[in-house]
Design a protein around this motif. Structure first.
Motif, PDB file in Angstrom:
ATOM      1  N   VAL A 111       0.842  -1.204   0.000  1.00  0.00           N
ATOM      2  CA  VAL A 111       0.000   0.000   0.000  1.00  0.00           C
ATOM      3  C   VAL A 111       0.877   1.254   0.000  1.00  0.00           C
ATOM      4  O   VAL A 111       0.575   2.234  -0.690  1.00  0.00           O
ATOM      5  CB  VAL A 111      -0.965  -0.010   1.195  1.00  0.00           C
ATOM      6  CG1 VAL A 111      -1.706   1.319   1.289  1.00  0.00           C
ATOM      7  CG2 VAL A 111      -1.958  -1.151   1.069  1.00  0.00           C
ATOM      8  N   GLU A 112       1.962   1.223   0.772  1.00  0.00           N
ATOM      9  CA  GLU A 112       2.895   2.354   0.737  1.00  0.00           C
ATOM     10  C   GLU A 112       3.324   2.641  -0.699  1.00  0.00           C
ATOM     11  O   GLU A 112       3.373   3.794  -1.137  1.00  0.00           O
ATOM     12  CB  GLU A 112       4.137   2.059   1.577  1.00  0.00           C
ATOM     13  CG  GLU A 112       3.952   2.178   3.076  1.00  0.00           C
ATOM     14  CD  GLU A 112       5.286   2.071   3.814  1.00  0.00           C
ATOM     15  OE1 GLU A 112       6.344   2.150   3.148  1.00  0.00           O
ATOM     16  OE2 GLU A 112       5.275   1.894   5.043  1.00  0.00           O
ATOM     17  N   ARG A 113       3.651   1.602  -1.429  1.00  0.00           N
ATOM     18  CA  ARG A 113       4.125   1.783  -2.802  1.00  0.00           C
ATOM     19  C   ARG A 113       3.024   2.332  -3.705  1.00  0.00           C
ATOM     20  O   ARG A 113       3.292   3.152  -4.590  1.00  0.00           O
ATOM     21  CB  ARG A 113       4.666   0.459  -3.334  1.00  0.00           C
ATOM     22  CG  ARG A 113       5.981   0.064  -2.653  1.00  0.00           C
ATOM     23  CD  ARG A 113       6.431  -1.327  -3.019  1.00  0.00           C
ATOM     24  NE  ARG A 113       7.727  -1.629  -2.415  1.00  0.00           N
ATOM     25  CZ  ARG A 113       8.189  -2.866  -2.227  1.00  0.00           C
ATOM     26  NH1 ARG A 113       7.451  -3.910  -2.603  1.00  0.00           N
ATOM     27  NH2 ARG A 113       9.372  -3.058  -1.663  1.00  0.00           N
ATOM     28  N   LEU A 114       1.787   1.887  -3.478  1.00  0.00           N
ATOM     29  CA  LEU A 114       0.662   2.439  -4.240  1.00  0.00           C
ATOM     30  C   LEU A 114       0.524   3.935  -3.979  1.00  0.00           C
ATOM     31  O   LEU A 114       0.273   4.717  -4.906  1.00  0.00           O
ATOM     32  CB  LEU A 114      -0.635   1.723  -3.853  1.00  0.00           C
ATOM     33  CG  LEU A 114      -0.852   0.324  -4.420  1.00  0.00           C
ATOM     34  CD1 LEU A 114      -2.072  -0.318  -3.769  1.00  0.00           C
ATOM     35  CD2 LEU A 114      -1.037   0.382  -5.927  1.00  0.00           C
ATOM     36  N   VAL A 115       0.680   4.329  -2.728  1.00  0.00           N
ATOM     37  CA  VAL A 115       0.578   5.742  -2.369  1.00  0.00           C
ATOM     38  C   VAL A 115       1.710   6.534  -3.020  1.00  0.00           C
ATOM     39  O   VAL A 115       1.496   7.610  -3.602  1.00  0.00           O
ATOM     40  CB  VAL A 115       0.611   5.901  -0.829  1.00  0.00           C
ATOM     41  CG1 VAL A 115       0.744   7.372  -0.434  1.00  0.00           C
ATOM     42  CG2 VAL A 115      -0.654   5.303  -0.208  1.00  0.00           C
TER      43      VAL A 115
END
Length: 254
Positions: A111-115
């Motif tokens: 999710v961090e990477r998506l953000v």
């Protein structure tokens, strides 16, 4: 006044973030599966999510579950935020998601990477475990006559209200990228935390430390989930316990 959408705004952290933003005079929209008028299942997205984001200046993404679906929820949120022209997306993550090979941690890292790749202005804060999460774990372990603990493992619990304060500070500011971790004031052995919990709740249990196997246990044992260089929290575990269990665990002792 800033309009801010808080996902998971009825949860442990989201509720406190919402209260603080309202106190500061911001317009706050609380999004959860059952919170009207923005009752939305992020895993499904849809027009309700678009309506919740319309005109929002920022989003604080606190919604999460260990039952799966966080990546899909985040993807839906990012897509809708882009459509709405949201200027700032703030995400709360966990210290060690890039070092501990636990399934939930890997999801948080994804999710961090998506953000980060969203094309939006973004901020990511990683925090150590909340005091109340440690208590929930210890309560389960203390149900048996003998509390079996993972040997040679430490933790660094932090007060959730202090994390909420930091999230609010970040949400009303400019996008800052990955900011410094927020760790609790003390790195403690799990045994010391367990004995503190048992003492304040009046539970009498033998405590046994047992070595475990596997990559996840090794990562915890090596402190991959700790942030000793960022021990900026102030409220200790004992101070938290004194407030929560001053008269024992709601009178229920076992």
């Amino acid at each position: 006044m800033t309009t801010i959408l808080v996902t998971g705004g009825t949860g442990t952290l989201g509720r406190l973030v919402t209260e603080r933003l309202l106190t500061a005079g911001h317009e706050v929209r609380v999004l959860s599966r059952h919170s009207r008028p923005y009752a939305v299942d992020l895993r499904e997205g849809g027009s309700g999510l678009d309506a919740a984001l319309a005109g929002a200046d920022a989003v604080v993404h606190c919604a999460t579950t260990q039952r799966g679906g966080d990546e899909r929820s985040a993807a839906n949120l990012v897509a809708a935020a882009r459509r709405a022209g949201v200027a700032h997306l703030v995400y709360i993550s966990i210290v060690g998601v890039d070092r501990v090979p636990l399934g939930y941690y890997r999801t948080k890292l994804a999710v961090e990477r998506l953000v980060e790749e969203s094309g939006l202005g973004w901020t990511v804060l990683r925090a150590t475990q909340f005091h109340d999460l440690v208590v929930r774990m210890l309560r389960v372990l203390a149900k048996a006559p003998v509390a079996v603990l993972p040997a040679h493992v430490c933790d660094q619990p932090v007060e959730v209200a202090e994390v909420a304060d930091r999230i609010v500070e970040l949400a009303v500011g400019a996008p800052a990228g990955r900011v410094a971790d927020l760790g609790g004031p003390e790195v403690r052995t799990v045994e010391s935390l367990a004995r503190a919990y048992l003492g304040v709740t009046g539970r009498r249990r033998a405590v046994v430390n047992v070595p475990l196997a596997g990559k996840t246990y090794r990562a915890f044992r090596e402190g991959g989930h700790l942030a000793p260089g960022h021990a900026v929290g102030e409220k200790t575990f004992e101070e938290y316990l004194a407030v929560r269990f001053g008269d024992g665990e709601s009178g229920r002792r076992a």
